[in-house]
Design an enzyme around this catalytic site. Sequence first.
Site, short mmCIF file in Angstrom:
data_model
loop_
_atom_site.label_atom_id
_atom_site.label_comp_id
_atom_site.label_asym_id
_atom_site.label_seq_id
_atom_site.Cartn_x
_atom_site.Cartn_y
_atom_site.Cartn_z
N ASP A 143 0.83 -1.21 0.00
CA ASP A 143 0.00 0.00 0.00
C ASP A 143 0.87 1.26 0.00
O ASP A 143 0.63 2.20 0.76
CB ASP A 143 -0.94 0.00 1.21
CG ASP A 143 -2.10 0.98 1.04
OD1 ASP A 143 -2.40 1.37 -0.11
OD2 ASP A 143 -2.70 1.36 2.07
N LYS A 145 1.84 4.69 -1.17
CA LYS A 145 1.17 5.83 -1.77
C LYS A 145 1.61 7.08 -1.01
O LYS A 145 2.16 6.97 0.09
CB LYS A 145 -0.35 5.67 -1.72
CG LYS A 145 -0.91 5.49 -0.32
CD LYS A 145 -2.42 5.26 -0.36
CE LYS A 145 -2.99 5.04 1.04
NZ LYS A 145 -4.45 4.80 1.02
N ASN A 148 1.00 7.42 2.69
CA ASN A 148 1.74 6.53 3.58
C ASN A 148 3.25 6.78 3.56
O ASN A 148 4.02 5.96 4.06
CB ASN A 148 1.46 5.06 3.23
CG ASN A 148 0.05 4.65 3.59
OD1 ASN A 148 -0.60 5.29 4.42
ND2 ASN A 148 -0.45 3.60 2.97
N ASP A 161 2.57 3.03 7.84
CA ASP A 161 1.33 2.27 7.70
C ASP A 161 1.56 0.91 7.02
O ASP A 161 1.36 0.75 5.82
CB ASP A 161 0.27 3.05 6.94
CG ASP A 161 -1.13 2.48 7.18
OD1 ASP A 161 -1.24 1.30 7.57
OD2 ASP A 161 -2.11 3.22 6.97
N THR A 178 -4.51 0.44 -2.61
CA THR A 178 -5.30 1.58 -3.07
C THR A 178 -5.43 1.53 -4.59
O THR A 178 -4.45 1.34 -5.29
CB THR A 178 -4.63 2.90 -2.63
OG1 THR A 178 -4.51 2.90 -1.19
CG2 THR A 178 -5.44 4.11 -3.07
#
Length: 215
Positions: A143, A145, A148, A161, A178
Amino acid sequence: MEENKKNSEPRQRGWSIADFEIGKPLGRGKFGRVYVAREVKSKYIVALKVIFKEQIDKYNIHHQLKREMEIQTNLSHPNILRLYGWFHDEQRVFMILEYAHGGELFKELRKCGYLSEKKAATYVASLANALAYCHEKDVIHRDIKPENLLLDHEGRLKIADFGWSVQSRSKRHTMCGTLDYLAPEMVENKAHDYAVDNWTLGILCYEFLYGSSSL
């Protein structure tokens, strides 16, 4: 508040909320909130992530949360946010995290639209280095992105995260992450490995240099 580098890291022990002075909220998520806090004895500044047990039960994320804490605790890299420890009371679980003074990289991108080539190259190199370290330890973040990716008081990038992370040498099948950053194999519901993180690195490299309509 004094800079963290002037104080020793918070000591490892049986924690409780009484060990911390709670400051301003830093953000909130689906399962709880994050606050800046100071460990009373050492005066060390941390981020305290508060997750409500009611939400853990409601969304059945017991295993996911345990896995997140085990993985992040065992990672030690200058570009990965440290998890110092955790504790709980009757209603809440508390994660004691490294405090990233600069906040989310997402906010910088939203403000500026895109980054200079020098800054983009610095962030990409830092992220690639941290991901290589994770992959050597068989950890897939899944994840990555801008939301994060955090920045410390010196502007150093920190991966945060690890809620969707997994540690495994075999390919995985869970659809997660995501939407805008999903690798083709995950979109097609095929087995995936650490290459999904590398795909996201490429997307971020483009966004850093040219911006994104989603910002």
